[in-house]
Design a protein around this motif. Structure first.
Motif, PDB file in Angstrom:
ATOM      1  N   THR A 168     -12.234 -13.705 -43.741  1.00 26.71           N
ATOM      2  CA  THR A 168     -11.673 -12.696 -44.649  1.00 26.71           C
ATOM      3  C   THR A 168     -12.521 -12.557 -45.908  1.00 26.71           C
ATOM      4  N   VAL A 169     -12.957 -13.688 -46.447  1.00 28.27           N
ATOM      5  CA  VAL A 169     -13.831 -13.647 -47.626  1.00 28.27           C
ATOM      6  C   VAL A 169     -15.146 -12.965 -47.279  1.00 28.27           C
ATOM      7  N   ARG A 170     -15.657 -13.242 -46.089  1.00 34.19           N
ATOM      8  CA  ARG A 170     -16.925 -12.624 -45.667  1.00 34.19           C
ATOM      9  C   ARG A 170     -16.787 -11.104 -45.534  1.00 34.19           C
ATOM     10  N   GLN A 171     -15.630 -10.673 -45.013  1.00 30.82           N
ATOM     11  CA  GLN A 171     -15.419  -9.244 -44.794  1.00 30.82           C
ATOM     12  C   GLN A 171     -15.089  -8.493 -46.082  1.00 30.82           C
ATOM     13  N   HIS A 172     -14.326  -9.125 -46.977  1.00 27.67           N
ATOM     14  CA  HIS A 172     -13.818  -8.427 -48.168  1.00 27.67           C
ATOM     15  C   HIS A 172     -14.168  -9.172 -49.466  1.00 27.67           C
ATOM     16  N   GLY A 173     -15.173 -10.045 -49.417  1.00 29.62           N
ATOM     17  CA  GLY A 173     -15.414 -10.992 -50.504  1.00 29.62           C
ATOM     18  C   GLY A 173     -15.510 -10.396 -51.893  1.00 29.62           C
ATOM     19  N   THR A 174     -16.114  -9.200 -52.032  1.00 26.93           N
ATOM     20  CA  THR A 174     -16.274  -8.620 -53.369  1.00 26.93           C
ATOM     21  C   THR A 174     -15.115  -7.703 -53.750  1.00 26.93           C
ATOM     22  N   ASP A 175     -14.201  -7.474 -52.808  1.00 22.64           N
ATOM     23  CA  ASP A 175     -13.060  -6.591 -53.087  1.00 22.64           C
ATOM     24  C   ASP A 175     -11.821  -7.140 -52.385  1.00 22.64           C
ATOM     25  N   LEU A 176     -11.564  -8.419 -52.584  1.00 24.87           N
ATOM     26  CA  LEU A 176     -10.496  -9.117 -51.870  1.00 24.87           C
ATOM     27  C   LEU A 176      -9.146  -8.820 -52.504  1.00 24.87           C
ATOM     28  N   ARG A 177      -8.108  -8.671 -51.655  1.00 24.28           N
ATOM     29  CA  ARG A 177      -6.745  -8.437 -52.109  1.00 24.28           C
ATOM     30  C   ARG A 177      -5.806  -9.477 -51.496  1.00 24.28           C
ATOM     31  N   THR A 178      -4.655  -9.647 -52.127  1.00 21.98           N
ATOM     32  CA  THR A 178      -3.700 -10.665 -51.682  1.00 21.98           C
ATOM     33  C   THR A 178      -3.266 -10.444 -50.239  1.00 21.98           C
ATOM     34  N   LEU A 179      -2.943  -9.208 -49.874  1.00 21.43           N
ATOM     35  CA  LEU A 179      -2.447  -8.929 -48.528  1.00 21.43           C
ATOM     36  C   LEU A 179      -3.486  -9.250 -47.460  1.00 21.43           C
ATOM     37  N   GLN A 180      -4.759  -9.100 -47.783  1.00 24.08           N
ATOM     38  CA  GLN A 180      -5.797  -9.428 -46.810  1.00 24.08           C
ATOM     39  C   GLN A 180      -5.845 -10.929 -46.520  1.00 24.08           C
ATOM     40  N   LEU A 181      -5.460 -11.748 -47.490  1.00 23.56           N
ATOM     41  CA  LEU A 181      -5.473 -13.198 -47.321  1.00 23.56           C
ATOM     42  C   LEU A 181      -4.180 -13.742 -46.725  1.00 23.56           C
ATOM     43  N   LEU A 182      -3.103 -12.968 -46.788  1.00 26.35           N
ATOM     44  CA  LEU A 182      -1.777 -13.479 -46.441  1.00 26.35           C
ATOM     45  C   LEU A 182      -1.720 -14.145 -45.060  1.00 26.35           C
ATOM     46  N   PRO A 183      -2.159 -13.510 -43.956  1.00 22.90           N
ATOM     47  CA  PRO A 183      -2.004 -14.154 -42.643  1.00 22.90           C
ATOM     48  C   PRO A 183      -2.820 -15.435 -42.502  1.00 22.90           C
ATOM     49  N   SER A 184      -4.036 -15.446 -43.035  1.00 19.98           N
ATOM     50  CA  SER A 184      -4.867 -16.639 -42.886  1.00 19.98           C
ATOM     51  C   SER A 184      -4.317 -17.811 -43.699  1.00 19.98           C
ATOM     52  N   LEU A 185      -3.848 -17.541 -44.910  1.00 26.42           N
ATOM     53  CA  LEU A 185      -3.257 -18.600 -45.729  1.00 26.42           C
ATOM     54  C   LEU A 185      -1.966 -19.118 -45.105  1.00 26.42           C
ATOM     55  N   LEU A 186      -1.190 -18.244 -44.490  1.00 26.78           N
ATOM     56  CA  LEU A 186       0.052 -18.651 -43.831  1.00 26.78           C
ATOM     57  C   LEU A 186      -0.246 -19.585 -42.661  1.00 26.78           C
ATOM     58  N   VAL A 187      -1.240 -19.249 -41.847  1.00 29.64           N
ATOM     59  CA  VAL A 187      -1.610 -20.094 -40.700  1.00 29.64           C
ATOM     60  C   VAL A 187      -2.136 -21.446 -41.186  1.00 29.64           C
ATOM     61  N   ALA A 188      -2.998 -21.439 -42.210  1.00 32.64           N
ATOM     62  CA  ALA A 188      -3.525 -22.695 -42.739  1.00 32.64           C
ATOM     63  C   ALA A 188      -2.407 -23.554 -43.303  1.00 32.64           C
ATOM     64  N   GLY A 189      -1.472 -22.950 -44.034  1.00 29.72           N
ATOM     65  CA  GLY A 189      -0.342 -23.708 -44.566  1.00 29.72           C
ATOM     66  C   GLY A 189       0.539 -24.268 -43.474  1.00 29.72           C
ATOM     67  N   LEU A 190       0.776 -23.484 -42.418  1.00 28.50           N
ATOM     68  CA  LEU A 190       1.564 -23.966 -41.281  1.00 28.50           C
ATOM     69  C   LEU A 190       0.898 -25.194 -40.653  1.00 28.50           C
ATOM     70  N   GLY A 191      -0.418 -25.132 -40.485  1.00 27.55           N
ATOM     71  CA  GLY A 191      -1.142 -26.275 -39.935  1.00 27.55           C
ATOM     72  C   GLY A 191      -1.056 -27.496 -40.826  1.00 27.55           C
ATOM     73  N   PHE A 192      -1.130 -27.277 -42.137  1.00 26.30           N
ATOM     74  CA  PHE A 192      -1.010 -28.399 -43.070  1.00 26.30           C
ATOM     75  C   PHE A 192       0.366 -29.048 -42.954  1.00 26.30           C
ATOM     76  N   GLY A 193       1.430 -28.230 -42.925  1.00 29.27           N
ATOM     77  CA  GLY A 193       2.781 -28.775 -42.834  1.00 29.27           C
ATOM     78  C   GLY A 193       3.021 -29.539 -41.550  1.00 29.27           C
ATOM     79  N   LEU A 194       2.513 -29.018 -40.427  1.00 29.37           N
ATOM     80  CA  LEU A 194       2.669 -29.703 -39.151  1.00 29.37           C
ATOM     81  C   LEU A 194       1.938 -31.036 -39.134  1.00 29.37           C
ATOM     82  N   THR A 195       0.872 -31.135 -39.906  1.00 29.23           N
ATOM     83  CA  THR A 195       0.068 -32.366 -39.923  1.00 29.23           C
ATOM     84  C   THR A 195       0.621 -33.395 -40.892  1.00 29.23           C
ATOM     85  N   VAL A 196       0.927 -32.977 -42.107  1.00 30.02           N
ATOM     86  CA  VAL A 196       1.170 -33.938 -43.173  1.00 30.02           C
ATOM     87  C   VAL A 196       2.508 -34.662 -43.018  1.00 30.02           C
ATOM     88  N   THR A 197       3.523 -33.998 -42.457  1.00 30.43           N
ATOM     89  CA  THR A 197       4.847 -34.613 -42.393  1.00 30.43           C
ATOM     90  C   THR A 197       4.902 -35.811 -41.449  1.00 30.43           C
TER      91      THR A 197
END
Length: 549
Positions: free
Chosen positions: A340-369
């Motif tokens: 996402t950063v590579r595609q929109h790096g100079t004009d990045l918006r919150t909505l463009q990051l939302l799905p990737s951050l959600l997946v990364a957070g889900l993976g973190f929660g499944l691991t850390v608990t």
């Protein structure tokens, strides 16, 4: 107890969105910013186990009040800091006092809550931990955006003061005093050895780039390694003669525990620096506000909370495989963030990051608990407390080292890549300067001086300093005539170059984080693969171990 836990955890996450405001307000260098984050976790790590044992020996209420009072005073000093050095010192004091206060939270739950209700109490504590992760960046962003009393970033620390005072008064009135019947002696020699050794390792990692890696800094790294070896020998000696060590060296004979320590070191070393890098990229690179950055991080926190809840149901059925699913999602989410950063790096918006951050957070929660439960699964019950304390210390140490190493690499990459960015811009800038009225020779001089200025600014340790090359470039532009048009071209080009440079540095730092997560994925095969009722028994043991440790 829940308020105390919330304050301690929020003070880790709330600072992440404030780094740009702190940098502007105090003129901090990049290394000082790293110390603001790493210093807190480092101080917390070195005194955490001793803090728990001090509560057992001297009284948990007494140590809680001492730690909370100190934490409140340190927060006041952070908010009143007039220099970067004062802020870093106050953050170290926050970490040390939090290490006295925080272990008492678990111990008080252990001694005051009946066993049948303890799960609910620990569940409430887990909810507070999740709430702190979500609200920290948001509260930080809101406080900075509000600019209360024109204090800028300072309210993120000062807000602790009234809460801390009220908590101390309530604890004095309602908190019962308790002590362990046969408390272990405190290994102060071990505390001193590990504190000095860890400091000797982390200080060069943070300061090396700023100081140009002199020989004595490299020698300090070697001294830190030797100090840790001395610590291991001394702890082995204490255990052999029957004196309670800070860390039981016999635990390292357990393959699952040793692998788990390495996994936790790398996992938190890759995880926590992400928020520093992301915040600096969004604010210093893209020019967004602290509030915007805090909102952007909410999907990660929500995914983490969802993953943690799901892992409770899945872990007994999947055993060790839950870690591979979690780490796989974390790797996939981080790769998605990088794309996402590579595609929109100079004009990045919150909505463009939302799905990737959600997946990364889900993976973190499944691991850390389930992670601690699986690491402790084959550790003897009588060593569970010591093992848990060791895990927590290594977790905090890994976070501090990760901020030092990945933060230094990220900031270093800004300087390394700057020439490439301006070289790609040069033809377009030359055409725009010619259109603005400069001759071909004058345009060539301006482009050359612009490149030097951008490189020096990107490599500057103190972002409040204007490099000499930039002052020279500005003077040269004024000589050529049509200065206003030329200056506009160069200023616009510099803003775009800054965005490109930050985006490139973020992508390459994320590659290192992905490599660390992939290494954790492989190490997870070394952990015990327990399931069902056996895992449930070990989960109860690990909860008790966290309290004891």
């Amino acid at each position: 107890m829940l308020v105390a836990a919330f304050m301690q955890l929020v003070d880790v996450s709330i600072v992440n969105v404030a780094v740009a405001a702190i940098q502007r307000g105090l003129g901090t260098t990049y290394s000082q910013l790293q110390w603001v984050l790493a210093g807190y976790t480092l101080a917390f790590a070195v005194l955490l186990v001793a803090g728990g044992r001090l509560g057992d020996r001297c009284g948990r209420k007494r140590m809680f009040l001492l730690g909370m009072t100190g934490f409140t005073i340190a927060s006041l000093l952070c908010g009143a800091a007039q220099t970067p050095g004062m802020l870093v010192g106050s953050r170290l004091a926050q970490g040390l006092t939090a290490a006295l206060m925080y272990p008492q939270v678990y111990s008080v739950i252990q001694v005051t809550v009946p066993r049948k209700q303890r799960g609910a109490a620990l569940g409430a504590l887990g909810g507070v931990i999740g709430l702190a992760a979500i609200t920290g960046p948001l509260v930080g962003g809101l406080l900075i955006q509000a600019d209360l009393f024109h204090w800028g970033w300072r309210p993120i620390f000062l807000v602790n003061v009234p809460i801390g005072v009220i908590t101390v008064l309530l604890a004095m009135r309602y908190m019962p005093e308790s002590r362990a019947e046969e408390p272990d002696p405190i290994d102060w020699v071990g505390v001193a050895l590990v504190s000095i050794s860890i400091g000797a390792l982390v200080y060069p990692l943070v300061q090396g780039r700023d100081m140009g890696w002199p020989q004595w800094l490299i020698g300090m790294l070697g001294a830190g390694v030797c100090g840790l070896l001395m610590f291991a020998v001394y702890e082995h000696y204490r255990e052999r003669v029957g004196r309670a060590p800070l860390i039981r060296m016999s635990l390292f004979k357990n393959r699952g525990f040793t692998g788990g320590l390495v996994l936790i070191l790398l996992f938190y070393g890759a995880f926590l620096p992400f928020f520093l890098i992301f915040s600096v990229y969004m604010q210093a690179g893209l020019g967004y506000s602290a509030l915007y950055t805090g909102v952007a991080l909410v999907p990660y926190a929500l995914g983490s909370g969802l993953g943690s809840g799901v892992s409770i149901a899945l872990a007994p059925r999947l055993g060790r495989n839950i870690l591979h699913i979690g780490l796989g999602l974390l790797i996939a989410g981080t790769c998605w963030i990088m794309w996402t950063v590579r595609q929109h790096g100079t004009d990045l918006r919150t909505l463009q990051l939302l799905p990737s951050l959600l997946v990364a957070g889900l993976g973190f929660g499944l691991t850390v608990t389930p992670l601690v439960t699986l690491i402790l699964a084959k550790v003897p019950a009588y060593h569970a407390g010591s093992a848990s304390g060791t895990l927590t210390t290594v977790q905090q140490f890994g976070s501090a080292v990760g901020i030092a190493v990945l933060g230094t690499l990220f900031f270093g990459m800004l300087g390394w890549h700057s020439n490439t960015v301006t070289a790609h811009q040069a033809p377009a800038i030359s055409r725009q300067l010619s259109t603005a009225g400069l001759s071909a020779s004058d345009a060539a001089i301006s482009v050359r001086e612009y490149g030097k200025c951008f490189r020096d600014r990107a490599s500057e340790k103190d972002t409040s300093v204007t490099p000499a090359s930039c002052r020279l470039a500005e003077a040269d532009t004024r000589k050529f005539g049509h200065a206003e048009g030329a200056s506009h071209v160069l200023a616009t080009s510099a803003q775009q170059a800054n965005r490109v440079n930050f985006a490139w540095s973020v992508q390459h730092t994320l590659i290192l984080q992905i490599a660390l997560f992939a290494t954790c994925f492989l190490i997870a095969f070394a952990l015990p693969n327990v399931r069902g009722k056996e895992l449930a028994e070990f989960e109860q043991q690990s909860q008790d171990a966290v309290i004891i440790g």
